[in-house]
Design a protein around this motif. Structure first.
Motif, PDB file in Angstrom:
ATOM      1  N   LEU A 258     -33.141   8.339 -34.047  1.00  0.00           N
ATOM      2  CA  LEU A 258     -33.977   8.812 -35.193  1.00  0.00           C
ATOM      3  C   LEU A 258     -35.356   8.237 -35.350  1.00  0.00           C
ATOM      4  CD1 LEU A 258     -31.108   9.758 -37.925  1.00  0.00           C
ATOM      5  CD2 LEU A 258     -32.565  11.232 -36.658  1.00  0.00           C
ATOM      6  N   ALA A 259     -35.279   6.782 -34.923  1.00  0.00           N
ATOM      7  CA  ALA A 259     -36.639   6.233 -35.192  1.00  0.00           C
ATOM      8  C   ALA A 259     -37.488   6.589 -33.949  1.00  0.00           C
ATOM      9  CB  ALA A 259     -36.128   4.746 -35.011  1.00  0.00           C
ATOM     10  N   HIS A 260     -36.773   6.839 -32.717  1.00  0.00           N
ATOM     11  CA  HIS A 260     -37.809   7.189 -31.748  1.00  0.00           C
ATOM     12  C   HIS A 260     -38.223   8.652 -31.961  1.00  0.00           C
ATOM     13  CE1 HIS A 260     -39.165   8.194 -27.520  1.00  0.00           C
ATOM     14  NE2 HIS A 260     -38.352   9.229 -27.582  1.00  0.00           N
ATOM     15  N   SER A 261     -37.329   9.609 -32.443  1.00  0.00           N
ATOM     16  CA  SER A 261     -37.721  10.896 -32.844  1.00  0.00           C
ATOM     17  C   SER A 261     -39.084  10.927 -34.207  1.00  0.00           C
ATOM     18  CB  SER A 261     -36.604  11.968 -33.372  1.00  0.00           C
ATOM     19  OG  SER A 261     -35.757  11.955 -32.668  1.00  0.00           O
ATOM     20  N   GLY A 262     -38.835  10.062 -34.899  1.00  0.00           N
ATOM     21  CA  GLY A 262     -39.811   9.708 -35.886  1.00  0.00           C
ATOM     22  C   GLY A 262     -41.150   9.323 -35.298  1.00  0.00           C
ATOM     23  N   VAL A 277     -35.713  12.676 -41.369  1.00  0.00           N
ATOM     24  CA  VAL A 277     -35.397  11.769 -40.403  1.00  0.00           C
ATOM     25  C   VAL A 277     -35.249  10.361 -41.128  1.00  0.00           C
ATOM     26  CG1 VAL A 277     -36.190  10.211 -38.379  1.00  0.00           C
ATOM     27  CG2 VAL A 277     -36.605  12.725 -38.639  1.00  0.00           C
ATOM     28  N   PHE A 278     -35.932  10.128 -42.134  1.00  0.00           N
ATOM     29  CA  PHE A 278     -35.757   8.813 -42.971  1.00  0.00           C
ATOM     30  C   PHE A 278     -34.489   8.961 -43.794  1.00  0.00           C
ATOM     31  CE2 PHE A 278     -40.516   8.336 -42.647  1.00  0.00           C
ATOM     32  CZ  PHE A 278     -40.425   7.402 -41.638  1.00  0.00           C
ATOM     33  N   SER A 279     -34.317  10.160 -44.263  1.00  0.00           N
ATOM     34  CA  SER A 279     -32.979  10.289 -45.037  1.00  0.00           C
ATOM     35  C   SER A 279     -32.024  10.026 -44.215  1.00  0.00           C
ATOM     36  CB  SER A 279     -33.153  11.628 -45.507  1.00  0.00           C
ATOM     37  OG  SER A 279     -31.776  11.861 -46.464  1.00  0.00           O
ATOM     38  N   THR A 280     -31.664  10.521 -43.063  1.00  0.00           N
ATOM     39  CA  THR A 280     -30.522  10.324 -42.304  1.00  0.00           C
ATOM     40  C   THR A 280     -30.430   8.944 -41.878  1.00  0.00           C
ATOM     41  OG1 THR A 280     -30.798  12.459 -41.396  1.00  0.00           O
ATOM     42  CG2 THR A 280     -29.408  10.954 -40.136  1.00  0.00           C
ATOM     43  N   ILE A 281     -31.565   8.197 -41.537  1.00  0.00           N
ATOM     44  CA  ILE A 281     -31.625   6.556 -41.063  1.00  0.00           C
ATOM     45  C   ILE A 281     -31.171   5.843 -42.360  1.00  0.00           C
ATOM     46  CG2 ILE A 281     -33.007   4.836 -40.618  1.00  0.00           C
ATOM     47  CD1 ILE A 281     -34.774   6.744 -38.993  1.00  0.00           C
ATOM     48  N   GLU A 282     -31.644   6.214 -43.543  1.00  0.00           N
ATOM     49  CA  GLU A 282     -31.178   5.498 -44.907  1.00  0.00           C
ATOM     50  C   GLU A 282     -29.448   5.603 -44.899  1.00  0.00           C
ATOM     51  OE1 GLU A 282     -32.103   5.263 -49.534  1.00  0.00           O
ATOM     52  OE2 GLU A 282     -32.739   7.086 -48.208  1.00  0.00           O
ATOM     53  N   GLU A 283     -29.135   7.019 -44.781  1.00  0.00           N
ATOM     54  CA  GLU A 283     -27.611   7.250 -44.964  1.00  0.00           C
ATOM     55  C   GLU A 283     -26.778   6.440 -43.997  1.00  0.00           C
ATOM     56  OE1 GLU A 283     -24.357  10.838 -44.421  1.00  0.00           O
ATOM     57  OE2 GLU A 283     -26.651  11.354 -44.384  1.00  0.00           O
ATOM     58  N   ARG A 284     -27.126   6.343 -42.613  1.00  0.00           N
ATOM     59  CA  ARG A 284     -26.540   5.569 -41.656  1.00  0.00           C
ATOM     60  C   ARG A 284     -26.545   4.027 -41.959  1.00  0.00           C
ATOM     61  NH1 ARG A 284     -22.433   8.149 -40.084  1.00  0.00           N
ATOM     62  NH2 ARG A 284     -22.528   6.315 -38.674  1.00  0.00           N
TER      63      ARG A 284
END
Length: 441
Positions: A258-262, A277-284
Protein backbone atom coordinates in the motif's frame (compact mmCIF):
# COMPACT_ATOMS: atom_id res chain seq x y z
CA UNK A 1 -1.92 -108.92 31.75
CA UNK A 2 -3.61 -109.66 35.08
CA UNK A 3 -0.36 -109.01 36.94
CA UNK A 4 -0.18 -105.54 35.36
CA UNK A 5 -3.48 -104.40 36.88
CA UNK A 6 -4.25 -103.41 40.46
CA UNK A 7 -7.20 -105.81 40.56
CA UNK A 8 -5.00 -108.67 39.31
CA UNK A 9 -2.39 -107.99 41.98
CA UNK A 10 -5.04 -107.99 44.69
CA UNK A 11 -6.51 -111.22 43.27
CA UNK A 12 -3.13 -112.96 43.37
CA UNK A 13 -2.72 -112.03 47.01
CA UNK A 14 -6.26 -113.19 47.92
CA UNK A 15 -6.06 -116.51 46.01
CA UNK A 16 -4.03 -118.27 48.74
CA UNK A 17 -6.50 -117.01 51.27
CA UNK A 18 -9.36 -118.58 49.32
CA UNK A 19 -7.44 -121.88 49.14
CA UNK A 20 -6.81 -121.83 52.88
CA UNK A 21 -10.49 -121.04 53.49
CA UNK A 22 -11.43 -124.16 51.51
CA UNK A 23 -8.75 -126.59 52.72
CA UNK A 24 -8.58 -125.68 56.43
CA UNK A 25 -12.21 -126.68 57.30
CA UNK A 26 -11.71 -130.04 55.55
CA UNK A 27 -8.52 -130.78 57.47
CA UNK A 28 -9.95 -129.70 60.82
CA UNK A 29 -13.19 -131.58 60.10
CA UNK A 30 -11.15 -134.77 59.71
CA UNK A 31 -10.14 -134.52 63.38
CA UNK A 32 -13.27 -132.92 64.82
CA UNK A 33 -16.73 -134.33 64.10
CA UNK A 34 -18.69 -131.34 65.43
CA UNK A 35 -19.24 -128.89 62.44
CA UNK A 36 -19.99 -125.89 64.72
CA UNK A 37 -16.81 -126.39 66.66
CA UNK A 38 -14.90 -126.84 63.41
CA UNK A 39 -16.32 -123.56 62.05
CA UNK A 40 -15.53 -121.76 65.34
CA UNK A 41 -11.91 -122.89 65.06
CA UNK A 42 -11.42 -122.23 61.32
CA UNK A 43 -13.18 -118.82 61.03
CA UNK A 44 -10.67 -116.78 63.10
CA UNK A 45 -7.73 -118.42 61.38
CA UNK A 46 -9.15 -117.79 57.87
CA UNK A 47 -10.10 -114.18 58.78
CA UNK A 48 -6.62 -113.45 60.16
CA UNK A 49 -5.02 -114.95 57.05
CA UNK A 50 -7.26 -112.92 54.67
CA UNK A 51 -6.57 -109.71 56.66
CA UNK A 52 -2.83 -110.29 56.45
CA UNK A 53 -3.02 -110.94 52.70
CA UNK A 54 -5.08 -107.79 52.04
CA UNK A 55 -2.68 -105.73 54.19
CA UNK A 56 0.35 -107.05 52.32
CA UNK A 57 -1.39 -106.48 48.98
CA UNK A 58 -2.29 -102.84 49.79
CA UNK A 59 0.86 -101.85 51.69
CA UNK A 60 2.72 -100.53 48.57
CA UNK A 61 -0.48 -98.78 47.47
CA UNK A 62 -0.83 -97.05 50.84
CA UNK A 63 2.83 -95.98 50.68
CA UNK A 64 2.22 -94.51 47.23
CA UNK A 65 -0.86 -92.61 48.44
CA UNK A 66 1.14 -91.15 51.33
CA UNK A 67 3.85 -90.08 48.91
CA UNK A 68 1.29 -88.44 46.60
CA UNK A 69 -0.29 -86.63 49.55
CA UNK A 70 3.12 -85.35 50.67
CA UNK A 71 3.92 -84.25 47.13
CA UNK A 72 0.65 -82.31 46.91
CA UNK A 73 1.44 -80.53 50.19
CA UNK A 74 4.91 -79.69 48.87
CA UNK A 75 3.39 -78.26 45.70
CA UNK A 76 1.15 -76.11 47.86
CA UNK A 77 4.22 -74.85 49.76
CA UNK A 78 6.04 -74.03 46.51
CA UNK A 79 8.48 -76.98 46.49
CA UNK A 80 8.79 -78.88 43.21
CA UNK A 81 12.26 -80.47 43.33
CA UNK A 82 11.32 -84.14 43.88
CA UNK A 83 9.75 -87.10 42.08
CA UNK A 84 7.81 -90.32 42.82
CA UNK A 85 8.71 -93.78 41.48
CA UNK A 86 6.40 -96.78 41.06
CA UNK A 87 7.88 -100.12 39.98
CA UNK A 88 4.70 -101.62 38.59
CA UNK A 89 3.04 -101.24 35.21
CA UNK A 90 -0.56 -100.83 36.31
CA UNK A 91 -3.10 -98.05 36.81
CA UNK A 92 -1.03 -96.65 39.68
CA UNK A 93 1.99 -96.39 37.39
CA UNK A 94 -0.04 -94.24 35.00
CA UNK A 95 -1.22 -92.14 37.98
CA UNK A 96 2.39 -91.60 39.07
CA UNK A 97 3.36 -90.75 35.50
CA UNK A 98 0.55 -88.14 35.26
CA UNK A 99 1.59 -86.75 38.64
CA UNK A 100 5.19 -86.45 37.43
CA UNK A 101 4.06 -84.63 34.27
CA UNK A 102 2.03 -82.22 36.40
CA UNK A 103 5.08 -81.56 38.58
CA UNK A 104 7.19 -80.85 35.48
CA UNK A 105 4.58 -78.40 34.18
CA UNK A 106 4.55 -76.64 37.57
CA UNK A 107 8.36 -76.49 37.59
CA UNK A 108 8.43 -75.01 34.10
CA UNK A 109 5.74 -72.47 34.98
CA UNK A 110 7.53 -71.50 38.18
CA UNK A 111 10.82 -71.07 36.34
CA UNK A 112 9.07 -68.89 33.76
CA UNK A 113 7.48 -66.81 36.50
CA UNK A 114 10.82 -66.41 38.26
CA UNK A 115 12.44 -65.25 35.02
CA UNK A 116 9.62 -62.78 34.32
CA UNK A 117 9.70 -61.50 37.90
CA UNK A 118 13.46 -61.04 37.64
CA UNK A 119 13.08 -59.15 34.37
CA UNK A 120 10.25 -57.02 35.78
CA UNK A 121 12.20 -56.27 38.96
CA UNK A 122 15.25 -55.28 36.92
CA UNK A 123 13.14 -52.94 34.79
CA UNK A 124 11.35 -51.42 37.80
CA UNK A 125 14.53 -50.98 39.81
CA UNK A 126 16.38 -49.22 37.00
CA UNK A 127 13.57 -47.04 35.68
CA UNK A 128 14.09 -43.31 36.29
CA UNK A 129 10.51 -43.09 37.58
CA UNK A 130 10.35 -43.17 41.40
CA UNK A 131 7.87 -45.88 42.43
CA UNK A 132 6.51 -46.66 45.90
CA UNK A 133 3.93 -49.23 46.99
CA UNK A 134 2.09 -48.42 50.22
CA UNK A 135 -0.20 -50.56 52.36
CA UNK A 136 -2.09 -49.82 55.58
CA UNK A 137 -0.35 -51.26 58.65
CA UNK A 138 -1.93 -52.82 61.70
CA UNK A 139 -1.85 -49.45 63.45
CA UNK A 140 -3.68 -47.81 60.54
CA UNK A 141 -0.51 -46.04 59.37
CA UNK A 142 0.59 -46.44 55.76
CA UNK A 143 3.86 -48.31 55.37
CA UNK A 144 6.21 -48.73 52.43
CA UNK A 145 6.24 -52.30 51.13
CA UNK A 146 8.24 -51.59 47.96
CA UNK A 147 10.46 -48.77 46.69
CA UNK A 148 12.74 -48.82 43.67
CA UNK A 149 16.19 -47.25 43.41
CA UNK A 150 14.86 -43.93 42.10
CA UNK A 151 12.41 -43.63 45.01
CA UNK A 152 15.09 -44.47 47.59
CA UNK A 153 17.43 -41.89 46.07
CA UNK A 154 14.75 -39.21 45.91
CA UNK A 155 13.15 -39.70 49.33
CA UNK A 156 15.54 -41.61 51.60
CA UNK A 157 19.11 -40.81 50.64
CA UNK A 158 19.50 -44.05 48.69
CA UNK A 159 18.73 -46.23 51.74
CA UNK A 160 16.12 -48.97 51.79
CA UNK A 161 12.79 -47.94 53.24
CA UNK A 162 10.63 -51.06 53.04
CA UNK A 163 8.71 -51.40 56.29
CA UNK A 164 9.10 -47.73 57.25
CA UNK A 165 6.00 -45.62 57.98
CA UNK A 166 5.31 -43.33 55.04
CA UNK A 167 5.15 -40.29 57.35
CA UNK A 168 8.68 -41.10 58.54
CA UNK A 169 9.91 -41.19 54.94
CA UNK A 170 8.36 -37.77 54.24
CA UNK A 171 10.11 -36.07 57.17
CA UNK A 172 13.13 -35.13 55.04
CA UNK A 173 11.27 -34.58 51.75
CA UNK A 174 10.77 -31.05 50.32
CA UNK A 175 7.62 -29.29 51.47
CA UNK A 176 6.20 -29.04 47.95
CA UNK A 177 6.60 -32.77 47.48
CA UNK A 178 5.03 -33.55 50.87
CA UNK A 179 1.99 -31.44 50.03
CA UNK A 180 1.60 -33.13 46.65
CA UNK A 181 1.91 -36.61 48.20
CA UNK A 182 -0.53 -35.90 51.02
CA UNK A 183 -3.39 -34.62 48.87
CA UNK A 184 -5.44 -36.96 46.71
CA UNK A 185 -5.31 -37.36 42.94
CA UNK A 186 -2.62 -36.77 40.36
CA UNK A 187 -0.73 -33.49 40.42
CA UNK A 188 2.09 -31.47 38.93
CA UNK A 189 4.51 -29.62 41.22
CA UNK A 190 7.98 -28.06 41.26
CA UNK A 191 10.82 -28.40 43.77
CA UNK A 192 14.03 -26.35 44.01
CA UNK A 193 16.93 -28.81 43.83
CA UNK A 194 20.11 -28.09 45.81
CA UNK A 195 22.02 -30.59 43.68
CA UNK A 196 21.10 -28.61 40.56
CA UNK A 197 22.23 -25.29 42.02
CA UNK A 198 18.77 -24.31 43.21
CA UNK A 199 17.24 -24.85 39.77
CA UNK A 200 13.57 -25.81 39.84
CA UNK A 201 12.76 -29.44 39.08
CA UNK A 202 9.27 -30.30 37.87
CA UNK A 203 7.60 -33.59 38.89
CA UNK A 204 4.38 -35.30 37.90
CA UNK A 205 2.73 -37.44 40.59
CA UNK A 206 0.33 -40.27 39.77
CA UNK A 207 -1.38 -42.57 42.27
CA UNK A 208 -3.39 -45.74 41.68
CA UNK A 209 -5.30 -48.07 44.05
CA UNK A 210 -5.01 -51.89 43.87
CA UNK A 211 -6.18 -54.96 45.75
CA UNK A 212 -3.24 -57.31 46.31
CA UNK A 213 -3.48 -60.46 48.44
CA UNK A 214 -6.77 -59.23 49.86
CA UNK A 215 -5.26 -55.92 51.04
CA UNK A 216 -5.63 -52.47 49.57
CA UNK A 217 -2.40 -51.14 48.05
CA UNK A 218 -1.53 -47.69 46.71
CA UNK A 219 1.07 -47.23 43.99
CA UNK A 220 2.77 -43.81 43.79
CA UNK A 221 4.85 -42.77 40.77
CA UNK A 222 6.96 -39.61 40.55
CA UNK A 223 8.01 -38.61 37.03
CA UNK A 224 10.77 -36.04 36.67
CA UNK A 225 9.71 -33.85 33.75
CA UNK A 226 12.32 -31.08 33.82
CA UNK A 227 14.31 -32.30 30.79
CA UNK A 228 11.19 -33.04 28.79
CA UNK A 229 9.71 -29.66 29.67
CA UNK A 230 12.88 -27.90 28.57
CA UNK A 231 12.73 -29.74 25.27
CA UNK A 232 9.07 -28.81 25.00
CA UNK A 233 9.89 -25.16 25.75
CA UNK A 234 12.42 -25.09 22.92
CA UNK A 235 9.83 -26.48 20.55
CA UNK A 236 7.31 -23.97 21.88
CA UNK A 237 9.61 -21.02 21.31
CA UNK A 238 10.24 -22.22 17.77
CA UNK A 239 6.49 -22.30 17.32
CA UNK A 240 6.24 -18.77 18.74
CA UNK A 241 8.85 -17.50 16.31
CA UNK A 242 6.96 -19.07 13.41
CA UNK A 243 3.67 -17.54 14.61
CA UNK A 244 5.20 -14.07 15.05
CA UNK A 245 6.97 -14.29 11.69
CA UNK A 246 3.74 -15.33 10.00
CA UNK A 247 1.78 -12.50 11.63
CA UNK A 248 4.45 -9.90 10.82
CA UNK A 249 4.57 -10.99 7.20
CA UNK A 250 0.77 -10.89 6.95
CA UNK A 251 0.78 -7.28 8.18
CA UNK A 252 3.99 -5.86 6.74
CA UNK A 253 3.51 -7.22 3.21
CA UNK A 254 0.22 -5.35 2.58
CA UNK A 255 1.60 -2.23 4.34
CA UNK A 256 4.62 -2.22 2.02
CA UNK A 257 2.39 -2.78 -1.00
CA UNK A 258 0.00 0.00 0.00
CA UNK A 259 2.91 2.38 0.71
CA UNK A 260 4.24 1.71 -2.79
CA UNK A 261 0.78 2.31 -4.24
CA UNK A 262 0.48 5.58 -2.26
CA UNK A 263 3.82 6.73 -3.63
CA UNK A 264 2.68 6.04 -7.16
CA UNK A 265 -0.54 8.00 -6.58
CA UNK A 266 1.45 10.96 -5.26
CA UNK A 267 3.82 10.82 -8.25
CA UNK A 268 0.85 10.90 -10.59
CA UNK A 269 -0.82 13.71 -8.66
CA UNK A 270 -3.88 11.63 -7.70
CA UNK A 271 -3.82 12.53 -4.03
CA UNK A 272 -7.61 12.27 -3.77
CA UNK A 273 -7.26 8.48 -3.67
CA UNK A 274 -4.76 8.41 -0.78
CA UNK A 275 -7.47 8.28 1.93
CA UNK A 276 -8.36 4.55 1.56
CA UNK A 277 -4.65 3.70 1.28
CA UNK A 278 -3.75 5.45 4.56
CA UNK A 279 -6.85 4.04 6.26
CA UNK A 280 -5.87 0.46 5.35
CA UNK A 281 -2.26 1.03 6.43
CA UNK A 282 -3.48 2.38 9.78
CA UNK A 283 -5.78 -0.63 10.28
CA UNK A 284 -3.02 -3.14 9.60
CA UNK A 285 -0.57 -1.24 11.81
CA UNK A 286 -3.03 -1.18 14.72
CA UNK A 287 -3.68 -4.92 14.32
CA UNK A 288 0.06 -5.56 14.39
CA UNK A 289 0.42 -3.31 17.43
CA UNK A 290 -2.27 -5.25 19.35
CA UNK A 291 -0.68 -8.54 18.39
CA UNK A 292 2.78 -7.49 19.61
CA UNK A 293 1.34 -5.94 22.77
CA UNK A 294 -0.36 -9.21 23.73
CA UNK A 295 2.89 -11.16 23.57
CA UNK A 296 4.89 -8.35 25.18
CA UNK A 297 2.49 -8.38 28.12
CA UNK A 298 3.65 -11.91 28.89
CA UNK A 299 7.34 -11.37 28.09
CA UNK A 300 7.62 -8.07 30.01
CA UNK A 301 5.40 -8.62 33.00
CA UNK A 302 6.23 -5.77 35.41
CA UNK A 303 7.23 -6.41 38.98
CA UNK A 304 4.12 -6.57 41.18
CA UNK A 305 3.22 -3.44 43.11
CA UNK A 306 2.53 -5.07 46.46
CA UNK A 307 -0.18 -3.57 48.61
CA UNK A 308 -2.02 -4.87 51.64
CA UNK A 309 -5.25 -6.71 50.93
CA UNK A 310 -8.05 -8.04 53.11
CA UNK A 311 -9.11 -11.20 51.36
CA UNK A 312 -12.81 -11.11 52.24
CA UNK A 313 -13.46 -7.76 50.54
CA UNK A 314 -11.07 -8.55 47.66
CA UNK A 315 -12.86 -11.81 46.79
CA UNK A 316 -16.23 -10.08 47.17
CA UNK A 317 -15.21 -7.57 44.50
CA UNK A 318 -14.00 -10.43 42.31
CA UNK A 319 -17.40 -12.16 42.55
CA UNK A 320 -19.04 -9.09 41.07
CA UNK A 321 -17.09 -9.72 37.84
CA UNK A 322 -17.53 -13.49 37.48
CA UNK A 323 -19.64 -16.02 39.36
CA UNK A 324 -18.17 -18.62 41.68
CA UNK A 325 -18.90 -20.33 44.98
CA UNK A 326 -16.68 -19.22 47.85
CA UNK A 327 -15.51 -21.73 50.46
CA UNK A 328 -13.29 -21.30 53.50
CA UNK A 329 -12.86 -18.57 56.07
CA UNK A 330 -11.41 -15.44 54.45
CA UNK A 331 -12.05 -13.17 57.44
CA UNK A 332 -8.93 -11.82 59.14
CA UNK A 333 -6.70 -13.11 56.32
CA UNK A 334 -4.30 -10.53 54.92
CA UNK A 335 -1.55 -10.53 52.31
CA UNK A 336 0.47 -8.15 50.20
CA UNK A 337 -0.36 -8.51 46.51
CA UNK A 338 -0.61 -6.58 43.28
CA UNK A 339 -4.39 -6.17 43.09
CA UNK A 340 -4.53 -5.83 39.31
CA UNK A 341 -2.11 -8.64 38.41
CA UNK A 342 -3.50 -11.21 40.83
CA UNK A 343 -7.03 -10.23 39.87
CA UNK A 344 -6.14 -10.87 36.24
CA UNK A 345 -4.70 -14.29 37.19
CA UNK A 346 -7.74 -15.34 39.25
CA UNK A 347 -10.19 -14.11 36.61
CA UNK A 348 -8.33 -16.15 34.01
CA UNK A 349 -8.50 -19.29 36.18
CA UNK A 350 -12.20 -18.77 36.94
CA UNK A 351 -12.92 -18.20 33.25
CA UNK A 352 -11.14 -21.47 32.41
CA UNK A 353 -13.21 -23.22 35.11
CA UNK A 354 -16.43 -21.92 33.52
CA UNK A 355 -15.25 -23.17 30.11
CA UNK A 356 -14.25 -26.63 31.42
CA UNK A 357 -17.54 -28.21 30.40
CA UNK A 358 -18.84 -28.74 33.93
CA UNK A 359 -21.74 -27.13 35.75
CA UNK A 360 -20.96 -23.40 36.19
CA UNK A 361 -22.63 -23.59 39.59
CA UNK A 362 -19.87 -26.02 40.67
CA UNK A 363 -17.07 -23.50 40.02
CA UNK A 364 -15.54 -22.95 43.46
CA UNK A 365 -12.82 -20.76 44.92
CA UNK A 366 -11.59 -22.05 48.26
CA UNK A 367 -9.29 -20.03 50.53
CA UNK A 368 -7.39 -21.71 53.36
CA UNK A 369 -4.75 -20.44 55.78
CA UNK A 370 -1.61 -22.59 55.97
CA UNK A 371 1.52 -21.84 58.03
CA UNK A 372 3.11 -18.77 56.45
CA UNK A 373 0.91 -18.90 53.37
CA UNK A 374 -2.58 -18.41 52.02
CA UNK A 375 -3.80 -21.19 49.73
CA UNK A 376 -6.30 -20.46 46.97
CA UNK A 377 -7.93 -23.34 45.12
CA UNK A 378 -9.94 -22.79 41.93
CA UNK A 379 -11.98 -25.93 41.28
CA UNK A 380 -14.46 -27.12 38.67
CA UNK A 381 -16.32 -30.31 37.79
CA UNK A 382 -15.34 -30.46 34.14
CA UNK A 383 -13.47 -33.20 32.32
CA UNK A 384 -10.12 -32.41 33.96
CA UNK A 385 -6.84 -32.90 32.11
CA UNK A 386 -5.25 -36.02 30.71
CA UNK A 387 -1.65 -36.80 31.53
CA UNK A 388 -0.16 -35.09 28.46
CA UNK A 389 -2.10 -31.86 29.00
CA UNK A 390 -1.36 -31.89 32.74
CA UNK A 391 2.36 -32.12 32.01
CA UNK A 392 2.35 -29.21 29.55
CA UNK A 393 -0.42 -26.98 30.88
CA UNK A 394 2.00 -24.40 32.34
CA UNK A 395 4.26 -24.28 29.28
CA UNK A 396 3.94 -20.92 27.43
CA UNK A 397 1.94 -21.02 24.17
CA UNK A 398 0.76 -24.59 24.81
CA UNK A 399 -3.01 -24.70 24.28
CA UNK A 400 -5.64 -27.33 23.55
CA UNK A 401 -8.17 -24.70 22.46
CA UNK A 402 -8.54 -24.13 18.76
CA UNK A 403 -8.14 -20.36 19.02
CA UNK A 404 -6.20 -20.28 22.28
CA UNK A 405 -2.91 -18.44 22.65
CA UNK A 406 -1.53 -20.72 25.36
CA UNK A 407 -0.67 -17.71 27.53
CA UNK A 408 -3.37 -17.89 30.21
CA UNK A 409 -1.91 -20.43 32.63
CA UNK A 410 1.65 -19.44 31.79
CA UNK A 411 0.88 -15.78 32.59
CA UNK A 412 -0.85 -16.86 35.81
CA UNK A 413 2.25 -18.82 36.84
CA UNK A 414 4.46 -15.81 36.13
CA UNK A 415 2.24 -13.57 38.27
CA UNK A 416 2.08 -16.05 41.17
CA UNK A 417 5.82 -16.71 41.15
CA UNK A 418 6.49 -12.95 40.99
CA UNK A 419 4.52 -12.72 44.25
CA UNK A 420 6.83 -15.32 45.82
CA UNK A 421 4.24 -18.06 45.52
CA UNK A 422 3.80 -21.18 43.45
CA UNK A 423 1.10 -22.88 41.40
CA UNK A 424 0.19 -26.54 40.97
CA UNK A 425 -2.52 -28.47 39.15
CA UNK A 426 -4.15 -31.81 39.86
CA UNK A 427 -7.26 -33.69 38.84
CA UNK A 428 -9.96 -33.97 41.47
CA UNK A 429 -11.50 -37.18 42.71
CA UNK A 430 -14.90 -37.49 41.09
CA UNK A 431 -13.88 -35.43 38.06
CA UNK A 432 -12.73 -31.91 37.49
CA UNK A 433 -9.56 -29.86 37.93
CA UNK A 434 -8.08 -28.02 40.88
CA UNK A 435 -5.57 -25.19 40.34
CA UNK A 436 -3.82 -24.41 43.61
CA UNK A 437 -2.07 -21.13 44.38
CA UNK A 438 0.21 -20.66 47.40
CA UNK A 439 0.78 -17.00 48.27
CA UNK A 440 2.79 -15.58 51.18
CA UNK A 441 0.56 -14.48 54.06
Amino acid sequence: MIKRSLAGRLLLWLLPAFIVALVLPAVVGHWIDDPWLCALICAPAVLAWVTWCVHRALRPVNSLFRALSGATNSYRDGEYNFGIHWAGDDELARLVEAHGEMGQVLRDQRQGLVQRELLLDTMVQHTPVAMLLLTPGGDGERRVVFANVAARTLLHGGRRMEGYPFDHVLQHAPREMVEALERGGDSLFAVASEEEGGEEQVYHLTRRQYQLNGRRQELLQLWRLTTELRRQEVQTWKKVIRVISHELNNSLAPIASLAHSGGELVRRGRTDQLGPVFSTIEERARHLEEFIRGYARFAKLPQPNLQGVEWASYLASLRSQIGFRLEGQSQDLHSRIDHAQLGQALLNLLKNAHESGGDPAEVTLRILPVPGHVRLEVMDRGSGMNEAVLQNALVPFYSTKRNGTGLGLALTREIVEAHGGRISLHNREGGGLCVMLHLPA
